[in-house]
Design a protein around this motif. Structure first.
Motif, PDB file in Angstrom:
ATOM      1  N   LEU A 612      62.590  61.092  24.834  1.00  0.00           N
ATOM      2  CA  LEU A 612      62.383  59.688  24.490  1.00  0.00           C
ATOM      3  C   LEU A 612      62.771  58.739  25.606  1.00  0.00           C
ATOM      4  O   LEU A 612      62.246  57.621  25.678  1.00  0.00           O
ATOM      5  N   ASP A 613      63.690  59.168  26.488  1.00  0.00           N
ATOM      6  CA  ASP A 613      64.201  58.274  27.534  1.00  0.00           C
ATOM      7  C   ASP A 613      63.812  58.679  28.949  1.00  0.00           C
ATOM      8  O   ASP A 613      63.804  57.833  29.851  1.00  0.00           O
ATOM      9  N   ARG A 614      63.502  59.975  29.166  1.00  0.00           N
ATOM     10  CA  ARG A 614      63.339  60.439  30.548  1.00  0.00           C
ATOM     11  C   ARG A 614      62.032  61.200  30.776  1.00  0.00           C
ATOM     12  O   ARG A 614      61.884  61.893  31.776  1.00  0.00           O
ATOM     13  N   ARG A 615      61.091  61.076  29.849  1.00  0.00           N
ATOM     14  CA  ARG A 615      59.801  61.728  30.017  1.00  0.00           C
ATOM     15  C   ARG A 615      58.673  60.776  29.637  1.00  0.00           C
ATOM     16  O   ARG A 615      58.871  59.856  28.831  1.00  0.00           O
ATOM     17  N   VAL A 616      57.509  61.027  30.218  1.00  0.00           N
ATOM     18  CA  VAL A 616      56.304  60.320  29.807  1.00  0.00           C
ATOM     19  C   VAL A 616      55.684  61.132  28.671  1.00  0.00           C
ATOM     20  O   VAL A 616      55.259  62.271  28.867  1.00  0.00           O
ATOM     21  N   GLU A 617      55.693  60.563  27.479  1.00  0.00           N
ATOM     22  CA  GLU A 617      55.240  61.235  26.268  1.00  0.00           C
ATOM     23  C   GLU A 617      54.284  60.318  25.516  1.00  0.00           C
ATOM     24  O   GLU A 617      54.177  59.121  25.819  1.00  0.00           O
ATOM     25  N   LEU A 618      53.636  60.866  24.497  1.00  0.00           N
ATOM     26  CA  LEU A 618      52.763  60.066  23.661  1.00  0.00           C
ATOM     27  C   LEU A 618      52.962  60.407  22.187  1.00  0.00           C
ATOM     28  O   LEU A 618      53.043  61.583  21.821  1.00  0.00           O
ATOM     29  N   MET A 619      53.037  59.363  21.370  1.00  0.00           N
ATOM     30  CA  MET A 619      53.005  59.490  19.911  1.00  0.00           C
ATOM     31  C   MET A 619      51.676  58.891  19.453  1.00  0.00           C
ATOM     32  O   MET A 619      51.326  57.772  19.851  1.00  0.00           O
ATOM     33  N   ILE A 620      50.957  59.644  18.629  1.00  0.00           N
ATOM     34  CA  ILE A 620      49.572  59.289  18.305  1.00  0.00           C
ATOM     35  C   ILE A 620      49.450  59.019  16.810  1.00  0.00           C
ATOM     36  O   ILE A 620      49.663  59.931  15.988  1.00  0.00           O
ATOM     37  N   PRO A 621      49.109  57.790  16.413  1.00  0.00           N
ATOM     38  CA  PRO A 621      48.878  57.532  14.984  1.00  0.00           C
ATOM     39  C   PRO A 621      47.569  58.168  14.543  1.00  0.00           C
ATOM     40  O   PRO A 621      46.580  58.179  15.280  1.00  0.00           O
ATOM     41  N   ILE A 622      47.558  58.717  13.353  1.00  0.00           N
ATOM     42  CA  ILE A 622      46.365  59.366  12.800  1.00  0.00           C
ATOM     43  C   ILE A 622      45.741  58.406  11.794  1.00  0.00           C
ATOM     44  O   ILE A 622      46.383  58.002  10.821  1.00  0.00           O
ATOM     45  N   GLU A 623      44.461  58.054  12.022  1.00  0.00           N
ATOM     46  CA  GLU A 623      43.795  57.052  11.195  1.00  0.00           C
ATOM     47  C   GLU A 623      42.744  57.642  10.265  1.00  0.00           C
ATOM     48  O   GLU A 623      42.428  57.040   9.240  1.00  0.00           O
ATOM     49  N   ASP A 624      42.187  58.800  10.605  1.00  0.00           N
ATOM     50  CA  ASP A 624      41.188  59.427   9.745  1.00  0.00           C
ATOM     51  C   ASP A 624      41.843  59.851   8.432  1.00  0.00           C
ATOM     52  O   ASP A 624      42.869  60.538   8.421  1.00  0.00           O
ATOM     53  N   SER A 625      41.258  59.444   7.315  1.00  0.00           N
ATOM     54  CA  SER A 625      41.898  59.661   6.007  1.00  0.00           C
ATOM     55  C   SER A 625      42.052  61.137   5.684  1.00  0.00           C
ATOM     56  O   SER A 625      43.092  61.565   5.143  1.00  0.00           O
ATOM     57  N   ARG A 626      41.039  61.951   6.002  1.00  0.00           N
ATOM     58  CA  ARG A 626      41.150  63.390   5.719  1.00  0.00           C
ATOM     59  C   ARG A 626      42.239  64.025   6.575  1.00  0.00           C
ATOM     60  O   ARG A 626      43.002  64.879   6.095  1.00  0.00           O
ATOM     61  N   ALA A 627      42.298  63.633   7.829  1.00  0.00           N
ATOM     62  CA  ALA A 627      43.318  64.183   8.721  1.00  0.00           C
ATOM     63  C   ALA A 627      44.712  63.782   8.260  1.00  0.00           C
ATOM     64  O   ALA A 627      45.653  64.589   8.316  1.00  0.00           O
ATOM     65  N   ARG A 628      44.872  62.566   7.783  1.00  0.00           N
ATOM     66  CA  ARG A 628      46.181  62.103   7.302  1.00  0.00           C
ATOM     67  C   ARG A 628      46.633  62.925   6.096  1.00  0.00           C
ATOM     68  O   ARG A 628      47.791  63.353   6.017  1.00  0.00           O
ATOM     69  N   ARG A 629      45.723  63.141   5.148  1.00  0.00           N
ATOM     70  CA  ARG A 629      46.090  63.931   3.965  1.00  0.00           C
ATOM     71  C   ARG A 629      46.437  65.365   4.361  1.00  0.00           C
ATOM     72  O   ARG A 629      47.377  65.961   3.812  1.00  0.00           O
ATOM     73  N   ARG A 630      45.704  65.877   5.313  1.00  0.00           N
ATOM     74  CA  ARG A 630      45.953  67.255   5.740  1.00  0.00           C
ATOM     75  C   ARG A 630      47.317  67.384   6.411  1.00  0.00           C
ATOM     76  O   ARG A 630      48.064  68.337   6.159  1.00  0.00           O
ATOM     77  N   LEU A 631      47.670  66.440   7.266  1.00  0.00           N
ATOM     78  CA  LEU A 631      48.968  66.496   7.948  1.00  0.00           C
ATOM     79  C   LEU A 631      50.119  66.389   6.950  1.00  0.00           C
ATOM     80  O   LEU A 631      51.152  67.049   7.115  1.00  0.00           O
ATOM     81  N   LEU A 632      49.949  65.568   5.927  1.00  0.00           N
ATOM     82  CA  LEU A 632      50.996  65.468   4.907  1.00  0.00           C
ATOM     83  C   LEU A 632      51.146  66.799   4.177  1.00  0.00           C
ATOM     84  O   LEU A 632      52.267  67.253   3.913  1.00  0.00           O
ATOM     85  N   ARG A 633      50.033  67.458   3.873  1.00  0.00           N
ATOM     86  CA  ARG A 633      50.117  68.772   3.216  1.00  0.00           C
ATOM     87  C   ARG A 633      50.810  69.795   4.123  1.00  0.00           C
ATOM     88  O   ARG A 633      51.582  70.631   3.640  1.00  0.00           O
ATOM     89  N   ILE A 634      50.514  69.731   5.409  1.00  0.00           N
ATOM     90  CA  ILE A 634      51.164  70.647   6.349  1.00  0.00           C
ATOM     91  C   ILE A 634      52.672  70.416   6.346  1.00  0.00           C
ATOM     92  O   ILE A 634      53.464  71.370   6.255  1.00  0.00           O
TER      93      ILE A 634
END
Length: 697
Positions: A612-634
């Motif tokens: 979080l402080d010493r690397r270049v990273e990415l956090m990606i919001p998921i907007e597709d409704s099917r993908a969101r439901r699937r990630l919650l199930r996972i």
């Protein structure tokens, strides 16, 4: 008042214990147990190189400042030694009393050179003369002279040699090169296999290397050196050249661990310790063969499938029809992949199709760790040779992959790709690829974003999430990202992506605080997160505050967990589980309830200060409704697991969860595989029943 905090290093050792617990399971197939044992040994090698090496540097510098758990470097090293000694005893007891006997019963025999038949002895002798002896370079230890440089993590046979004429005694080291096979096969009666270890073969025939001398005693040892040597980027005008110096320096760095057999002549032990510069604090004794990680190849021995788990092959994504252009598939909707249950092939296809597609004008990609024979790098080389603009950020500071990354970067550069060697002062750990394609007179951007490396080999072994999208906001952010990391500008003004080190931690803290405030207002509040490690003090403090406010927090943490569970004041509403199974859990997924309109993210970063402080990273919001439901199930599936999950206890250790009486067993990874197989078959059946008209082009 200081907050409760589990020591990072001891928490990591408890993670390795969970891996060892898999090897200890008598209900697992035998070669799977061998594999898990080898993994624990390999894990310890890296732990000593990096974590113990770093602590020893702190100790020698005189630093006495405690870590967040209150332990000084010296106290940590003492506790590590005590815990590792117990772990090593468990490893070797398992190897000698269980696995070796089980292998012998199954027709896989590890032989001592003392019990060879005449035929087997001749086979070993032939192997020594033809395959081993030409590669050996004995190194004399001469009193009063600088000791020979001992290569790290190699098996080394030490000999006490006596001159037959003068009676003079001397000592010689024989390093066994990495390229020499560990197992030397010999003939065996029946359908089984038998082998001897290369170090035993070298010891058996060592006298042939010293004409006119007798070898009176031999033993084997192995040294681990400090691998925590950083690039001095402030002084490095040539990062590639500086990295080559770092790789060389690792070969000369200080000893952090010396491995010796439990019983060996005292004079040999003294000579070895002096050569390696090791004290009793760095010396570990082993009641069996050294380097158990070298037994990993046994797990893949052909002809013994009955001793392994049933194969779980990756399934094709239901989003992609056979023969589909990857660009057409992504144009239809976002494609979410759950690897390795679903194949990594679409990600490779994106880059391979882009390399050959005349409409593609540019490819930009970050490479952190890649496969040895990488299709992705081959495709990038082909794209550059085809005249496309190819920009690759190659992270040279990816520990232990630096040499390979240097070589592949040079190949890319020769093909005409533009190479950037990371970002000064930071590691670039983000997983992102941007393809720009000309369509109908305009440029369209296709983006891959993920939690795992562009490595088709580990993609079959690690669980990760991939998102393939052509949403304009994500494409615009991807362009801004590459402009920032290649042009050395700031990671600002993103529409969707959340980068570290500038924005990810503040956003996470904001989301955690938002859930806490909703709980204080009497609203339902919930956080689910899956990470490899949880160590960042600010994130932990925020989770404690959320728990105190009444937020329901479920964390799936594979490895290090410095948050202290079971604390009535701070973590009453926090549950932490760790899942260790046949695939390495590697995906990072975050869920924040947000009053019923949840925010769901995937990320390349763990909740650690370094990410979080010493690397270049990415956090990606998921907007597709099917993908969101699937990630919650996972996410939720991991907290239903009562087969491979362990509960993290207040002292940092863990307790395996078991199905209650009458409760159905649930194994998350098995569930994901069966779900992927079922979905793939259903999609295949649907396509078989659907007539698609041929449309002339």
């Amino acid at each position: 008042m200081s907050l409760p905090f589990i020591n990072r290093e001891l928490s990591w050792l408890e993670f390795n214990q969970r891996v060892l617990n898999e090897a200890l399971r008598s209900d697992l197939p035998l070669l799977e147990r061998v594999k898990f044992l080898a993994i624990t040994a390999s894990n310890l090698d890296e732990f000593f190189q990096v974590r113990v090496g770093s602590l020893m540097l702190l100790q020698r510098s005189g630093r006495k400042n405690p870590d967040p758990s209150g332990m000084t470097p010296t106290q940590q090293l003492t506790a590590i030694r005590r815990r590792v000694q117990k772990m090593v005893e468990d490893q070797y007891h398992l190897f000698a009393e269980d696995l070796t006997k089980g292998l012998r019963s199954a027709g896989i025999r590890l032989l001592s050179t003392k019990g060879l038949t005449p035929t087997q002895y001749d086979q070993v002798a032939a192997a020594f003369h033809d395959q081993i002896s030409p590669l050996l370079t004995p190194l004399a230890v001469v009193a009063g002279e600088e000791p020979p440089l001992v290569p790290a993590l190699q098996l080394i046979v030490t000999c006490r040699v006596k001159d037959t004429e003068t009676g003079a005694i001397r000592h010689v080291l024989i390093p066994i090169p990495d390229g020499v096979a560990r197992r030397i096969p010999v003939s065996e009666v029946g359908d089984g296999v038998a082998f001897v270890l290369v170090e035993d073969v070298v010891a058996l025939h060592a006298e042939e290397l010293f004409p006119g001398e007798d070898v009176e005693a031999t033993t084997c040892f192995r040294v681990t050196r400090n691998g925590d040597i950083a690039v001095q980027e402030d002084d490095a005008s040539d990062l590639a050249g500086e990295m080559e110096e770092v790789l060389a320096a690792r070969k000369l760095s200080g000893t952090v661990r010396l491995e010796l057999p439990s019983s060996l002549p005292r004079d040999l032990a003294k000579v070895i310790q002096e050569v390696c510069g090791a004290t009793s604090n760095e010396t570990y004794r082993f009641a069996g063969p050294l380097a158990l990680a070298g037994f990993m190849d046994l797990a893949f021995l052909p002809g013994f499938d009955q001793l392994r788990d049933e194969d779980w092959p990756s399934q094709p994504s239901p989003e992609l029809a056979p023969g589909d252009s990857i660009f057409e598939a992504i144009s239809r909707r976002d494609v979410l992949l759950h690897q390795p249950y679903e194949s990594f092939e679409p990600v490779m296809r994106l880059i391979e199709e882009a390399a050959d597609d005349p409409q593609v004008v540019s490819i930009k990609q970050v490479l952190y760790r890649t496969a040895r024979q990488s299709r992705i790098i081959d495709a990038l080389i082909r794209a550059a040779e085809n005249g496309k603009t190819v920009t690759v950020l190659v992270e040279l500071k990816a520990r232990f992959d630096e040499a390979r990354n240097l070589l592949r970067a040079e190949e890319l550069q020769r093909a005409g790709a533009q190479i950037v060697y990371g970002v000064k002062g930071l590691k670039t750990h983000a997983k992102i690829c941007l393809v720009v394609r000309r369509e109908d007179g305009r440029l369209r951007r296709y983006v891959h974003l993920g939690t795992g490396n562009y490595n088709e080999s580990t993609a079959k072994l690690y669980t990760d999430i991939s998102l393939l999208t052509c949403r304009p906001e994500y494409g615009s952010d991807a362009s801004l990202f590459f402009n920032a990391v290649t042009g050395r500008s700031k990671l600002l003004r993103f529409q969707r992506l959340v980068p570290a080190p500038t924005a990810m931690k503040p956003r996470l803290l904001e989301l955690i605080a938002s859930e806490a405030e909703r709980a204080r207002q009497g609203e339902p509040a919930r956080i689910l997160a899956k990470v490899n490690s949880l160590q960042d003090p600010e994130i932990i403090a925020a989770l404690y505050q959320a728990s105190k406010a009444g937020v329901e927090i479920n964390l799936n943490v594979r490895g290090i967990c410095c948050l202290k569970t079971g604390d009535a004041r701070h973590s009453k509403h926090i549950r932490v589980v760790s899942v260790i199974d046949r695939f390495l859990e590697h995906a990072r997924i975050f869920y924040f309830h947000q009053g019923g309109d949840p925010d769901i993210f995937i990320a390349s970063a763990d909740w650690m200060g370094r990410n979080l402080d010493r690397r270049v990273e990415l956090m990606i919001p998921i907007e597709d409704s099917r993908a969101r439901r699937r990630l919650l199930r996972i996410l939720e599936a991991f907290f239903q697991d009562n087969t491979q999950a362990s509960k993290i206890l207040p002292d940092g250790s863990s307790e395996r969860l078991k199905a209650a009486a009458g409760e159905k067993k649930f194994r998350a990874q098995e569930h994901f595989f069966k779900e992927a197989r079922r979905t793939a078959k259903a999609r295949e059946h649907e396509r078989a029943m659907t007539f698609e008209p041929h449309v002339p082009k």
